[in-house]
Scaffold this motif. Structure first.
Motif, PDB file in Angstrom:
ATOM      1  N   SER A   3       0.809  -1.212   0.000  1.00 28.79           N
ATOM      2  CA  SER A   3       0.000   0.000   0.000  1.00 28.79           C
ATOM      3  C   SER A   3       0.839   1.257   0.000  1.00 28.79           C
ATOM      4  O   SER A   3       0.306   2.346   0.125  1.00 28.79           O
ATOM      5  CB  SER A   3      -0.925   0.017   1.213  1.00 28.79           C
ATOM      6  N   LEU A  61       2.829   2.560   2.236  1.00 32.02           N
ATOM      7  CA  LEU A  61       2.645   3.327   3.466  1.00 32.02           C
ATOM      8  C   LEU A  61       3.989   3.543   4.146  1.00 32.02           C
ATOM      9  O   LEU A  61       4.940   2.815   3.874  1.00 32.02           O
ATOM     10  CB  LEU A  61       1.768   2.541   4.437  1.00 32.02           C
ATOM     11  N   GLN A  62       4.023   4.530   5.060  1.00 33.35           N
ATOM     12  CA  GLN A  62       5.239   4.666   5.870  1.00 33.35           C
ATOM     13  C   GLN A  62       5.361   3.433   6.753  1.00 33.35           C
ATOM     14  O   GLN A  62       4.374   2.880   7.194  1.00 33.35           O
ATOM     15  CB  GLN A  62       5.141   5.877   6.795  1.00 33.35           C
ATOM     16  N   LEU A  67      -0.222  -0.092  12.869  1.00 30.55           N
ATOM     17  CA  LEU A  67      -1.511  -0.719  12.572  1.00 30.55           C
ATOM     18  C   LEU A  67      -1.497  -2.182  12.984  1.00 30.55           C
ATOM     19  O   LEU A  67      -2.402  -2.661  13.678  1.00 30.55           O
ATOM     20  CB  LEU A  67      -1.795  -0.596  11.073  1.00 30.55           C
ATOM     21  N   THR A  73      -3.515  -3.819  16.420  1.00 33.76           N
ATOM     22  CA  THR A  73      -4.584  -4.779  16.171  1.00 33.76           C
ATOM     23  C   THR A  73      -4.356  -6.064  16.949  1.00 33.76           C
ATOM     24  O   THR A  73      -5.246  -6.558  17.653  1.00 33.76           O
ATOM     25  CB  THR A  73      -4.664  -5.092  14.669  1.00 33.76           C
ATOM     26  N   PHE A 127       0.218  11.631  11.085  1.00 33.56           N
ATOM     27  CA  PHE A 127       0.454  10.773   9.923  1.00 33.56           C
ATOM     28  C   PHE A 127       1.166  11.548   8.825  1.00 33.56           C
ATOM     29  O   PHE A 127       2.140  11.063   8.236  1.00 33.56           O
ATOM     30  CB  PHE A 127      -0.872  10.219   9.408  1.00 33.56           C
ATOM     31  N   LYS A 146       4.711  12.029   9.358  1.00 33.00           N
ATOM     32  CA  LYS A 146       5.447  10.765   9.360  1.00 33.00           C
ATOM     33  C   LYS A 146       5.958  10.412  10.754  1.00 33.00           C
ATOM     34  O   LYS A 146       7.081   9.968  10.936  1.00 33.00           O
ATOM     35  CB  LYS A 146       6.621  10.802   8.380  1.00 33.00           C
ATOM     36  N   ILE A 174      -3.434   5.881  14.712  1.00 30.46           N
ATOM     37  CA  ILE A 174      -2.820   5.359  13.497  1.00 30.46           C
ATOM     38  C   ILE A 174      -3.855   4.891  12.479  1.00 30.46           C
ATOM     39  O   ILE A 174      -3.866   5.331  11.333  1.00 30.46           O
ATOM     40  CB  ILE A 174      -1.854   4.211  13.850  1.00 30.46           C
ATOM     41  N   ILE A 187      -4.643   5.997   8.389  1.00 31.91           N
ATOM     42  CA  ILE A 187      -4.267   5.128   7.274  1.00 31.91           C
ATOM     43  C   ILE A 187      -5.480   4.874   6.387  1.00 31.91           C
ATOM     44  O   ILE A 187      -5.402   4.965   5.155  1.00 31.91           O
ATOM     45  CB  ILE A 187      -3.719   3.784   7.790  1.00 31.91           C
ATOM     46  N   ARG A 241      -6.347   7.816   4.288  1.00 26.97           N
ATOM     47  CA  ARG A 241      -5.375   8.017   3.209  1.00 26.97           C
ATOM     48  C   ARG A 241      -5.713   7.163   1.985  1.00 26.97           C
ATOM     49  O   ARG A 241      -5.423   7.535   0.848  1.00 26.97           O
ATOM     50  CB  ARG A 241      -3.982   7.675   3.731  1.00 26.97           C
ATOM     51  N   GLN A 242      -6.344   6.000   2.235  1.00 27.59           N
ATOM     52  CA  GLN A 242      -6.674   5.124   1.115  1.00 27.59           C
ATOM     53  C   GLN A 242      -7.794   5.694   0.257  1.00 27.59           C
ATOM     54  O   GLN A 242      -7.909   5.374  -0.913  1.00 27.59           O
ATOM     55  CB  GLN A 242      -7.100   3.735   1.617  1.00 27.59           C
ATOM     56  N   SER A 269      -9.480  -0.963  13.253  1.00 23.75           N
ATOM     57  CA  SER A 269      -8.535  -1.742  12.450  1.00 23.75           C
ATOM     58  C   SER A 269      -9.259  -2.463  11.326  1.00 23.75           C
ATOM     59  O   SER A 269      -8.747  -2.536  10.206  1.00 23.75           O
ATOM     60  CB  SER A 269      -7.812  -2.775  13.304  1.00 23.75           C
ATOM     61  N   THR A 293      -9.922  -0.137   8.642  1.00 27.70           N
ATOM     62  CA  THR A 293      -8.689   0.166   7.916  1.00 27.70           C
ATOM     63  C   THR A 293      -8.308  -0.969   6.985  1.00 27.70           C
ATOM     64  O   THR A 293      -7.907  -0.734   5.839  1.00 27.70           O
ATOM     65  CB  THR A 293      -7.550   0.417   8.918  1.00 27.70           C
ATOM     66  N   LEU A 319      -7.809  -0.793   3.048  1.00 29.59           N
ATOM     67  CA  LEU A 319      -6.577  -1.208   2.370  1.00 29.59           C
ATOM     68  C   LEU A 319      -6.912  -2.171   1.232  1.00 29.59           C
ATOM     69  O   LEU A 319      -6.284  -2.153   0.184  1.00 29.59           O
ATOM     70  CB  LEU A 319      -5.631  -1.896   3.349  1.00 29.59           C
ATOM     71  N   GLN A 337      -6.526   2.839  -4.533  1.00 27.34           N
ATOM     72  CA  GLN A 337      -5.297   2.250  -3.995  1.00 27.34           C
ATOM     73  C   GLN A 337      -5.497   0.874  -3.398  1.00 27.34           C
ATOM     74  O   GLN A 337      -4.530   0.229  -3.026  1.00 27.34           O
ATOM     75  CB  GLN A 337      -4.728   3.175  -2.917  1.00 27.34           C
ATOM     76  N   TRP A 372      -5.992  -3.014  -2.565  1.00 26.02           N
ATOM     77  CA  TRP A 372      -5.287  -4.143  -3.175  1.00 26.02           C
ATOM     78  C   TRP A 372      -6.169  -4.833  -4.198  1.00 26.02           C
ATOM     79  O   TRP A 372      -5.729  -5.172  -5.290  1.00 26.02           O
ATOM     80  CB  TRP A 372      -4.882  -5.156  -2.111  1.00 26.02           C
ATOM     81  N   ARG A 400      -6.652  -2.783  -7.351  1.00 26.39           N
ATOM     82  CA  ARG A 400      -5.430  -2.773  -8.174  1.00 26.39           C
ATOM     83  C   ARG A 400      -5.209  -4.129  -8.828  1.00 26.39           C
ATOM     84  O   ARG A 400      -4.819  -4.221  -9.991  1.00 26.39           O
ATOM     85  CB  ARG A 400      -4.236  -2.377  -7.313  1.00 26.39           C
TER      86      ARG A 400
END
Lengths: 337, 439
Positions: free
Chosen positions: A127, A129-130, A137, A141, B32, B35, B216, B220, B223-224, B278, B281, B285, B291, B293, B296
């Motif tokens: 992805s 990501l940093q 993450l 979790t 975020f 960074k 966090i 994230i 951002r997606q 989570s 998220t 993702l 973006q 998975w 894509r």
């Protein structure tokens, strides 16, 4: 009461602690005492020192590879592994259960450790990501899952605390064996793979060319890390072992000129701090009646040693600089003559 | 679900949780984009000794404040202290950011454990009260606390709205920000203060061990779904608030559902909130439109599918130049660099679409398939010609054209034709087929 009668260290202060220890050491070498008759304090010092040795070996590489926050993440997810093992092998849900074999815990920690590292790398790669974010993450979790399981399957909702914080005072003679195993594994790995570890740490591109896969060595470190975390979690908990990983190597970093020296100095600092922590804890109990966590005190001792070391180093540097300046002035003076 | 907001007992925990999660996820976006995602982990753990020391201080007769307020002040103070120490260890002690984070984390945690053991051994009742802040206990949130967190949420949202421009410029181009007169250091300090404030408020519902997850995960996820900062804030806030609500909802409902038989199971709220966020998220993702998975992966698969179709049509066209009778499918498939089974499926698909005709065991192009294949060959030869035109050697152009023939759009084709003045022969002296209108 009986325990305190048996323990030769009860009622001792900081200095008499040293004296009793020394006398007992002489007795031990004369053959009057065996390992089975270790006093709790001695057991604590021994366990903490062994943990310090193991974590010095791993910690030096962690610092140089900038992996300490991954270590933090691993130490959290290991809890999930342990809880899962308990659930699978559940007889009765007693969390501090010495009968659970080291092998099973070892396996569980390895699986969760490698899984954490793998997943966070995967997410950050796919992805884009940093790395920090993906590590965060994954470990939050897993950690949340671990805590949820603990609270679900044990009546006591705060039982996770013992895992996170450890309990040096509840150490058992049997714990020594597992910690010896852990140190042995770490030593074996370091002896076999020192070159590869060094090369892959400092020059990943060259190491790839030379045939040492950096990824493979990365996972080797992860392996050592989870091994050490699992060995230490009963004694000082999974969060505090992190301080053993980073503080001694950072302190040793000031003096060391090579990885081997850094490991040696770091182990020395770790062992000294373990001794100081245990004896300080005994001193506070004897003279002020304060029963403080030995693990916590040991960590504070580590930091005290670090900062003292830092001060000493700066004074030393200042002295050297002044000397050099003086020499330079004298030199120009002679030249002018 | 509505009764969660109306019921006098459930109202305060629900609204309080939503406000806290909203605040944490908004601040999460800030760290975020800087960074520094793991900063939340260090600062929230650093509040631990603050909580314990504050609980100890309430024993003094001169301290008249209630326990909760004392603990909040202590937590905030120590988080702030950790921030300062972090700065010091990076600048003065010259640690890498990574080492500094864990250095500060364990220092405060060790201190916390030492103080906690004192509290546990001497004042165990007080210790039990302080424990609420370690693992969080949303169910016991009271009305005043709810108002506190709502006002903090309002404060954070208004600060972000008010300083949005400055925050954006400072974080993406600090040098430009300084040249147009923004005091970047003040914006940095503001960010960190917001962070400390959200930690102080958040530990009550989620607990300090798990709080960092709330900083966090929503960021994230946001951002997606978007590249724009303001949309990231909005999405993150929505995701945070949603997971706050769903966390407390699932925690209550599951606890009730599983507690029917004599024994009770309690699903703690803190972990449930983190797990909810989570899951959102992970869903993002996987399935975010651009973006994700899956999307894509689907894009890659559809492109490969299209390429295989075109390649099969093209090879059939080449065979059709030699014979009119059709050709055995195996012969065509030998030219494909993909597994047999996929070739078979794609051929079947083309047959169903009517671009391939069957003559017993032989296959051949239908008229519509022939036009398609001709177009592909056309593009291939045009591109070869273009490459020679810009100076690439004749013998090197084929492989590049093999790839480009699937990508060239009609618009580019027109430009190429104009550039090459409607050519009829390609560099290998073969005719470029004319464009025919689709049937």
């Amino acid at each position: 009461m009986i325990l305190s009668l048996l323990n030769p260290y009860s009622g001792q202060g900081f200095f008499s602690f040293m004296k009793v220890g020394f006398l007992r050491l002489i007795q031990f070498f004369q053959g009057h005492l065996s390992l089975k008759t270790l006093a709790p304090d001695e057991l604590q010092i021994l366990v903490l020192s062994l943990i310090a040795l193991s974590s010095a070996i791993v910690g030096v590489f962690l610092i140089h590879r900038k992996m300490t926050m991954l270590a933090n993440a691993l130490s959290h997810t290991v809890i999930f592994g342990i809880v899962l093992t308990y659930l699978i092998l559940r007889k009765s849900f007693e969390l501090i259960d010495p009968t659970l074999s080291f092998k099973v815990m070892f396996l569980a920690s390895l699986v969760t450790g490698v899984l954490t590292a793998f997943l966070s790398q995967l997410i950050s790669k796919i992805s884009n990501l940093q790395k920090d974010a993906s590590i965060g993450l994954v470990f939050t979790t897993f950690f949340a899952l671990g805590i949820l399981l603990i609270t679900l399957f044990s009546k006591n909702s705060h039982i996770g605390i013992d895992m996170i914080m450890g309990n040096v005072d509840a150490l058992h003679y049997k714990d020594l064996t597992s910690i010896f195993y852990m140190l042995g594994c770490n030593l074996l790995i370091i002896l076999l793979f020192m070159r590869g570890l060094k090369v892959s740490t400092f020059d990943p591109i060259f190491s790839k060319l030379a045939g040492f896969s950096p990824t493979l060595f990365n996972y080797l470190i992860v392996l050592q890390l989870s091994l050490t975390a699992i060995g230490a979690f009963r004694a000082i908990g999974v969060v505090l072992v992190l301080s053993f990983f980073i503080v001694p190597p950072l302190a040793a970093h000031l003096y060391a000129t090579s990885i081997e020296k850094q490991i040696l100095i770091a182990s020395f600092i770790g062992v000294i701090s373990s001794y100081l922590g245990v004896s300080l804890s005994r001193h506070l109990l004897t003279h002020y009646g304060l029963a403080l966590s030995t693990g916590g005190l040991t960590v504070l001792c580590l930091y005290a040693v670090y900062f003292l070391n830092r001060l000493f180093y700066q004074a030393y540097r200042g002295y050297k600089n002044r000397k050099a300046k003086l020499a330079a002035e004298n030199f120009t003076f002679i030249k002018q003559d | 679900m509505i009764h969660y907001f109306l019921d006098p007992i459930l109202k305060a925990p629900t609204i309080g949780c939503i406000a806290m999660c909203l605040v944490c996820s908004l601040v999460g976006v800030l760290i975020f984009i800087r960074k520094e995602s793991l900063l939340g982990e260090t600062l929230s753990h650093a509040a631990y000794p603050g909580i314990m020391l504050a609980a100890l201080l309430t024993l003094l007769p001169s301290v008249k404040l209630p326990l909760t307020l004392c603990i909040l002040i202590g937590a905030g103070l120590f988080s702030y202290l950790a921030l300062k120490l972090l700065d010091l260890s990076k600048k003065r002690l010259k640690m890498s950011p990574d080492s500094a984070l864990s250095f500060v984390l364990t220092l405060f945690f060790g201190l916390g454990i030492t103080v906690a053991s004192l509290l546990q051994n001497t004042y165990s009742l007080l210790y039990k009260q302080a424990l609420v802040f370690l693992f969080g206990q949303a169910a016991t949130i009271t009305d005043p606390y709810m108002y506190l967190s709502i006002s903090l949420a309002v404060l954070v949202v208004s600060v972000i709205l008010f300083f949005y421009r400055e925050i954006q410029i400072t974080n993406f181009d600090p040098i430009f920000a300084q040249t147009i007169g923004i005091r970047t250091q003040r914006i940095d300090r503001l960010t960190y203060l917001l962070m400390v404030a959200s930690i102080v408020i958040g530990i009550r519902s989620i607990g300090l061990f798990l709080l960092s997850g709330m900083f966090i995960a929503p960021a994230i996820a946001a951002r997606q779904w978007s590249h724009k900062l303001h949309r990231m804030f909005i999405f993150s806030g929505i995701i945070g608030a949603l997971s706050g609500f769903l966390g407390i909802y699932s925690s209550f409902e599951l606890s009730v559902a599983f507690s029917k038989g004599g024994h009770s199971l309690s699903f703690a709220t803190g972990p449930m909130i983190i797990l909810t966020s989570s899951s959102i998220t992970i869903f993002s993702l996987l399935f975010a439109p651009k973006q994700g998975w899956v999307s894509r992966f689907l894009k890659i698969v559809t492109f490969k599918f299209k390429c295989t179709q075109e390649n099969i049509l093209k090879s059939l066209w080449h065979f059709a130049q030699q014979t009119d009778l059709g050709v055995a499918p195996q012969k065509v498939w030998n030219y494909q660099s993909i597994p047999r089974i996929s070739s078979l499926l794609v051929t079947l698909y083309l047959y169903l679409k009517g671009e391939i005709l069957r003559n017993k065991s032989l296959i051949m192009l239908s008229p519509s398939g022939r036009i398609k294949a001709q177009n592909i060959v056309r593009l291939h030869r045009l591109w070869e010609l273009y490459l020679v035109h810009i100076g690439v050697g004749k013998e090197k152009v084929h492989h590049n054209a093999e790839e480009m023939e699937h990508i060239i759009t009609p618009h580019i084709e027109e430009k190429l034709l104009k550039l090459m003045k409607h050519p009829t022969k390609d560099p290998h002296n073969q005719p470029i087929p004319l464009k025919e209108p689709a049937l």
